[in-house]
Design a protein around this motif. Structure first.
Motif, PDB file in Angstrom:
ATOM      1  N   LYS A  56     -19.945  -1.704   3.949  1.00 50.16           N
ATOM      2  CA  LYS A  56     -18.760  -2.474   4.343  1.00 50.16           C
ATOM      3  C   LYS A  56     -18.358  -2.191   5.776  1.00 50.16           C
ATOM      4  O   LYS A  56     -18.575  -1.084   6.277  1.00 50.16           O
ATOM      5  CB  LYS A  56     -17.604  -2.196   3.398  1.00 50.16           C
ATOM      6  N   LEU A 112     -18.368  -0.947 -11.749  1.00 50.10           N
ATOM      7  CA  LEU A 112     -17.020  -1.273 -12.203  1.00 50.10           C
ATOM      8  C   LEU A 112     -17.023  -1.711 -13.666  1.00 50.10           C
ATOM      9  O   LEU A 112     -17.984  -2.325 -14.137  1.00 50.10           O
ATOM     10  CB  LEU A 112     -16.433  -2.418 -11.361  1.00 50.10           C
ATOM     11  N   ARG A 151      -7.335  -6.594 -10.606  1.00 48.01           N
ATOM     12  CA  ARG A 151      -7.978  -7.751  -9.960  1.00 48.01           C
ATOM     13  C   ARG A 151      -9.397  -7.858 -10.483  1.00 48.01           C
ATOM     14  O   ARG A 151     -10.166  -6.899 -10.426  1.00 48.01           O
ATOM     15  CB  ARG A 151      -8.017  -7.546  -8.448  1.00 48.01           C
ATOM     16  N   ILE A 180     -19.263  -9.578  -6.167  1.00 49.62           N
ATOM     17  CA  ILE A 180     -19.271  -8.112  -6.092  1.00 49.62           C
ATOM     18  C   ILE A 180     -17.975  -7.557  -5.517  1.00 49.62           C
ATOM     19  O   ILE A 180     -17.820  -6.354  -5.411  1.00 49.62           O
ATOM     20  CB  ILE A 180     -20.454  -7.626  -5.228  1.00 49.62           C
ATOM     21  N   LEU A 205     -11.672   3.550  -3.605  1.00 49.56           N
ATOM     22  CA  LEU A 205     -12.623   2.791  -2.778  1.00 49.56           C
ATOM     23  C   LEU A 205     -12.109   2.627  -1.368  1.00 49.56           C
ATOM     24  O   LEU A 205     -12.875   2.659  -0.412  1.00 49.56           O
ATOM     25  CB  LEU A 205     -12.865   1.409  -3.391  1.00 49.56           C
ATOM     26  N   GLU A 206     -10.821   2.399  -1.237  1.00 48.39           N
ATOM     27  CA  GLU A 206     -10.199   2.343   0.083  1.00 48.39           C
ATOM     28  C   GLU A 206      -8.706   2.463  -0.067  1.00 48.39           C
ATOM     29  O   GLU A 206      -8.159   2.239  -1.153  1.00 48.39           O
ATOM     30  CB  GLU A 206     -10.556   1.053   0.838  1.00 48.39           C
ATOM     31  N   VAL A 212     -18.593  -7.314   2.885  1.00 51.50           N
ATOM     32  CA  VAL A 212     -18.944  -6.251   1.930  1.00 51.50           C
ATOM     33  C   VAL A 212     -20.236  -6.637   1.199  1.00 51.50           C
ATOM     34  O   VAL A 212     -20.371  -7.759   0.723  1.00 51.50           O
ATOM     35  CB  VAL A 212     -17.790  -6.025   0.921  1.00 51.50           C
ATOM     36  N   LYS A 218     -11.385   2.469   8.097  1.00 47.42           N
ATOM     37  CA  LYS A 218     -11.597   3.095   6.788  1.00 47.42           C
ATOM     38  C   LYS A 218     -12.162   4.499   6.971  1.00 47.42           C
ATOM     39  O   LYS A 218     -11.877   5.401   6.193  1.00 47.42           O
ATOM     40  CB  LYS A 218     -12.564   2.254   5.944  1.00 47.42           C
ATOM     41  N   PHE A 249     -10.126  -8.280   2.961  1.00 52.59           N
ATOM     42  CA  PHE A 249     -10.372  -9.438   2.077  1.00 52.59           C
ATOM     43  C   PHE A 249     -11.767  -9.421   1.466  1.00 52.59           C
ATOM     44  O   PHE A 249     -12.252 -10.451   1.011  1.00 52.59           O
ATOM     45  CB  PHE A 249     -10.163 -10.771   2.815  1.00 52.59           C
ATOM     46  N   GLY A 250     -12.452  -8.290   1.524  1.00 53.73           N
ATOM     47  CA  GLY A 250     -13.802  -8.240   0.974  1.00 53.73           C
ATOM     48  C   GLY A 250     -14.854  -8.857   1.888  1.00 53.73           C
ATOM     49  O   GLY A 250     -16.032  -8.941   1.519  1.00 53.73           O
ATOM     50  N   ASN A 251     -14.436  -9.278   3.091  1.00 51.08           N
ATOM     51  CA  ASN A 251     -15.396  -9.924   3.997  1.00 51.08           C
ATOM     52  C   ASN A 251     -16.425  -8.922   4.515  1.00 51.08           C
ATOM     53  O   ASN A 251     -16.084  -7.820   4.934  1.00 51.08           O
ATOM     54  CB  ASN A 251     -14.664 -10.568   5.182  1.00 51.08           C
ATOM     55  N   ASN A 268     -11.380  -8.949  -4.385  1.00 52.05           N
ATOM     56  CA  ASN A 268     -10.237  -9.359  -3.569  1.00 52.05           C
ATOM     57  C   ASN A 268      -9.725 -10.751  -3.952  1.00 52.05           C
ATOM     58  O   ASN A 268     -10.504 -11.686  -4.132  1.00 52.05           O
ATOM     59  CB  ASN A 268     -10.609  -9.373  -2.080  1.00 52.05           C
ATOM     60  N   ARG A 281     -21.145   5.387  -1.894  1.00 54.57           N
ATOM     61  CA  ARG A 281     -21.669   5.400  -3.262  1.00 54.57           C
ATOM     62  C   ARG A 281     -21.085   4.222  -4.034  1.00 54.57           C
ATOM     63  O   ARG A 281     -19.865   4.010  -4.020  1.00 54.57           O
ATOM     64  CB  ARG A 281     -21.259   6.711  -3.953  1.00 54.57           C
TER      65      ARG A 281
END
Ligand SMILES: Nc1ncnc2c1ncn2[C@@H]1O[C@H](COP(=O)(O)OP(=O)(O)O)[C@@H](O)[C@H]1O
Ligand SMILES: [Mg+2]
Length: 241
Positions: A49, A107, A137, A144, A211-212, A59, A8, A55-57, A147, A103
């Protein structure tokens, strides 16, 4: 040849070079005791992160509070009085891996759950970048990350944005153009990139934040789109690479 860029940080550095895209990147640093403190002081809430994660793992959401600090991972929330104690705990959780601090964007919510958007842009068979799909999504209750592989639910962007946005089509058009700009920029640094999936947060002013950028985005979430032609086109473009 279709390339995948996992870092990232490398993608962020590349996108910063284009001012048209850089405006939409939330402040991001490699995580150190100093950078985390600096972004927390400046923004009050940040996301931490793994540089190479999915997969949000891994984070986490970190906040400054009246009494000190707290972080949330999954649904677990832990509080600290002192910054050093917070950072010590995060160090143990992130040991041995590069993490980024970004930052945090507050959402928008749908039925109480945070949501963001996925913008799919592809290098088309006629050799131009084109945004082929936008979908939304929503996070599972209290979570938080949005995904799908972390309990998130897919909705159309229209469903999620309609309560917040007056001119929906103009907003979606702007997101589509941002996808195209981002594709062009990233391909300059990483030739061979043919498709990207942008994770876009919208804050309450309706400013989009990148965000990515995924370089191997999962096309299958678009199967849930009621307009069947979207998924078909994504697949058609993919089979042309
Ligand atoms: N800076 C941020 N502000 C608000 N939410 C964020 C932020 N960064 C990540 N998230 C949430 O966490 C999710 C996963 O983060 P992301 O950077 O996309 O990593 P992954 O590669 O694991 O998908 C995002 O889709 C979003 O819901
Ligand atoms: Mg993501």
């Amino acid at each position: 040849m279709v390339r995948r860029i996992t870092s990232k940080w490398a993608k962020t550095m590349a996108l910063r070079r284009n001012p048209k895209v850089a405006r939409f990147l939330p402040a991001t640093s490699k995580m150190t005791a100093e950078s985390l403190k600096r972004l927390l002081d400046r923004y009050g809430m940040v996301y931490v992160k793994p540089d190479r994660g999915s997969f949000g793992n891994g984070v986490m959401r970190v906040e400054k509070t009246g009494e000190g600090y707290r972080y949330q991972s999954g649904r677990k929330i832990v509080q600290y009085r002192r910054y050093e104690a917070l950072y010590g705990a995060l160090r143990r959780l992130t040991r041995g891996k590069t993490y980024l601090v970004q930052r945090g964007i507050h959402l928008l919510r749908y039925r109480g759950n945070r949501f963001d958007l996925r913008v799919m842009s592809q290098y088309s068979p006629s050799k131009r970048w084109e945004t082929t799909g936008i979908i939304g999504r929503a996070a599972a209750k209290g979570k938080i990350v949005t995904n799908y592989h972390n309990g998130g639910t897919i909705y159309t962007a229209e469903t999620l944005l309609r309560p917040h946005v007056a001119n929906l089509n103009a907003k979606l058009g702007a997101l589509a153009r941002l996808g195209v700009q981002t594709g062009r920029s990233l391909r300059k640094s990483f030739p061979g990139i043919a498709e990207i999936g942008l994770d876009i947060a919208m804050d309450k002013t309706l400013k989009p934040w990148i965000l990515e950028v995924n370089t191997k985005p999962d096309p299958h979430i678009f199967r849930k789109h009621p307009d069947r032609s979207i998924f078909k086109k994504i697949r058609r473009y993919q089979s042309a690479y």
